[in-house]
Design a protein around this motif. Sequence first.
Motif, mmCIF file in Angstrom:
data_model
loop_
_atom_site.group_PDB
_atom_site.id
_atom_site.type_symbol
_atom_site.label_atom_id
_atom_site.label_comp_id
_atom_site.label_asym_id
_atom_site.label_seq_id
_atom_site.Cartn_x
_atom_site.Cartn_y
_atom_site.Cartn_z
ATOM 1 N N HIS A 1 41.534 45.665 59.926
ATOM 2 C CA HIS A 1 39.998 45.578 59.630
ATOM 3 C C HIS A 1 39.555 46.685 58.652
ATOM 4 O O HIS A 1 38.866 46.401 57.665
ATOM 5 N N ASP A 2 40.408 47.846 58.574
ATOM 6 C CA ASP A 2 40.126 48.934 57.805
ATOM 7 C C ASP A 2 40.499 48.640 56.242
ATOM 8 O O ASP A 2 39.941 49.006 55.417
ATOM 9 N N VAL A 3 41.790 48.128 56.308
ATOM 10 C CA VAL A 3 42.384 47.720 55.066
ATOM 11 C C VAL A 3 41.378 46.726 54.264
ATOM 12 O O VAL A 3 41.188 46.853 53.127
ATOM 13 N N VAL A 4 41.069 45.592 55.024
ATOM 14 C CA VAL A 4 40.168 44.701 54.705
ATOM 15 C C VAL A 4 38.776 45.229 54.171
ATOM 16 O O VAL A 4 38.426 44.764 53.052
ATOM 17 N N ALA A 5 38.470 46.085 54.764
ATOM 18 C CA ALA A 5 37.053 46.595 54.329
ATOM 19 C C ALA A 5 37.279 47.604 53.023
ATOM 20 O O ALA A 5 36.379 47.780 52.273
ATOM 21 N N SER A 6 38.341 48.138 52.857
ATOM 22 C CA SER A 6 38.891 48.896 51.717
ATOM 23 C C SER A 6 39.046 48.090 50.701
ATOM 24 O O SER A 6 39.048 48.562 49.273
ATOM 25 N N ALA A 7 38.906 46.569 50.523
ATOM 26 C CA ALA A 7 39.137 45.838 49.200
ATOM 27 C C ALA A 7 37.872 45.637 48.518
ATOM 28 O O ALA A 7 36.788 45.222 49.045
ATOM 29 N N LYS A 8 38.145 45.856 47.273
ATOM 30 C CA LYS A 8 37.168 46.155 46.256
ATOM 31 C C LYS A 8 37.546 45.075 44.993
ATOM 32 O O LYS A 8 38.858 45.197 44.549
ATOM 33 N N ILE A 9 36.492 44.812 44.245
ATOM 34 C CA ILE A 9 36.620 44.089 42.872
ATOM 35 C C ILE A 9 36.185 45.171 42.106
ATOM 36 O O ILE A 9 36.082 46.291 42.118
ATOM 37 N N GLY A 10 35.894 44.655 40.898
ATOM 38 C CA GLY A 10 35.665 45.773 39.884
ATOM 39 C C GLY A 10 34.431 46.524 40.078
ATOM 40 O O GLY A 10 33.330 45.919 40.863
ATOM 41 N N ALA A 11 34.170 47.359 39.538
ATOM 42 C CA ALA A 11 32.844 48.243 39.783
ATOM 43 C C ALA A 11 32.517 48.771 41.227
ATOM 44 O O ALA A 11 31.677 48.901 41.835
ATOM 45 N N ASN A 12 33.776 48.734 42.078
ATOM 46 C CA ASN A 12 33.880 48.972 43.456
ATOM 47 C C ASN A 12 32.843 48.191 44.304
ATOM 48 O O ASN A 12 32.235 48.641 45.441
ATOM 49 N N LEU A 13 32.806 47.027 43.868
ATOM 50 C CA LEU A 13 32.109 45.863 44.408
ATOM 51 C C LEU A 13 32.859 45.415 45.748
ATOM 52 O O LEU A 13 34.121 45.265 45.394
ATOM 53 N N PRO A 14 32.455 44.934 47.097
ATOM 54 C CA PRO A 14 33.206 44.391 47.813
ATOM 55 C C PRO A 14 33.743 43.114 47.448
ATOM 56 O O PRO A 14 33.283 42.191 46.777
ATOM 57 N N ASN A 15 35.144 43.046 47.824
ATOM 58 C CA ASN A 15 35.848 41.490 47.629
ATOM 59 C C ASN A 15 35.506 40.634 48.403
ATOM 60 O O ASN A 15 35.485 40.533 49.628
ATOM 61 N N PRO A 16 34.938 39.589 47.964
ATOM 62 C CA PRO A 16 34.171 38.254 48.863
ATOM 63 C C PRO A 16 35.272 37.299 49.380
ATOM 64 O O PRO A 16 34.870 36.717 50.110
ATOM 65 N N GLU A 17 36.584 37.820 48.904
ATOM 66 C CA GLU A 17 37.606 36.599 49.246
ATOM 67 C C GLU A 17 38.558 37.031 50.255
ATOM 68 O O GLU A 17 39.667 36.653 50.227
#
Length: 233
Positions: free
Chosen positions: A156-172
Motif C-alpha cells: 500500500h505504501d509503495v502504491v501510494a508513492s507512485a507518481k507521474i510527472g509533476a508529482n501527480l498521483p499515478n491513476p493506473e
Amino acid sequence: MKLFSAAILYLAYFNYASATDCQGLESTKAVDECYMKIALDYALIHNPGFPFGALIVDHTKNDISCYGANSNKKNKLLHGETAAFWNCTELYPSPTQDDMFNPGLDWSHQTLYTTGEPCPMCASQSIYRGVHRVVWGTSIPDINKSGRQQLMISMHDVVASAKIGANLPNPEVPILEGGVLKDACDHAFWCAFSVFRDQEYYAAMNKDGLEAYITDRNTRFPCKDVPEGHDEL
C-alpha cells in the motif's frame, strides 16, 4: 537432505485446484481463493523452502497467463512475482520489439496472485508492468514474524508513492487485495521458515511481547517435517 513435506500439509487444508476449477466460479472471493490455491500449490511443488508462488491471470478470460515461483537457487532476485512477470514477457513478447509501448500482453487485463505480500521490488514491478490488480495471501509483517528477513514497507505504501510527472498521483496503480487464504499461506511460511528461528529470533520476539504469537502459530500450524534446506525440487 530432508525437505519439509509442504505439499502434503497444504493439501490437507484444501483439495488441489486446477485452472479449470476456477473458471466456473462467479464471486470474486471464490475466484481469488481458487487461484491462490493454485499459486500456493505451485510454490510448494517448486520451492517448498521458500513458498513464494505467483500467477498472472487474465481476469477478462478467467484464464492463467503464466506462473512463477521463487527461484533463489538460480537467481536470488527472481522472486515469485518477478519470475511470473519474466515468464509472461517471454511467452507474450512485443510484436514490434517495443515492450514499453507495445507489449505482447494486455497487462490492464491481468491480475497478479501471490502467496506473500509483494516486497517493494515486486510491488514496484507490478506498478511498472501495469497489472490491474494484485492479490496476496499472507502479509510482510507475518512473513517477518515467521523468521525471514523482509523490507518492512507495505505494498500500500509503495502504491501510494507512485507518481507521474509533476508529482501527480499515478491513476493506473493496481487495485490491492490482501489476506486471501491467509491461514494456508501462513502455515506454509511458518513451517518453511522454522530454520531461521534461532535464539536471537526468540529473544527479540519475547522482548516485543510476542510469545503468544509463537504459541498460536505452533498450535494452529503444526509441521510434520522441519526443513533442513531450501533447494528447489
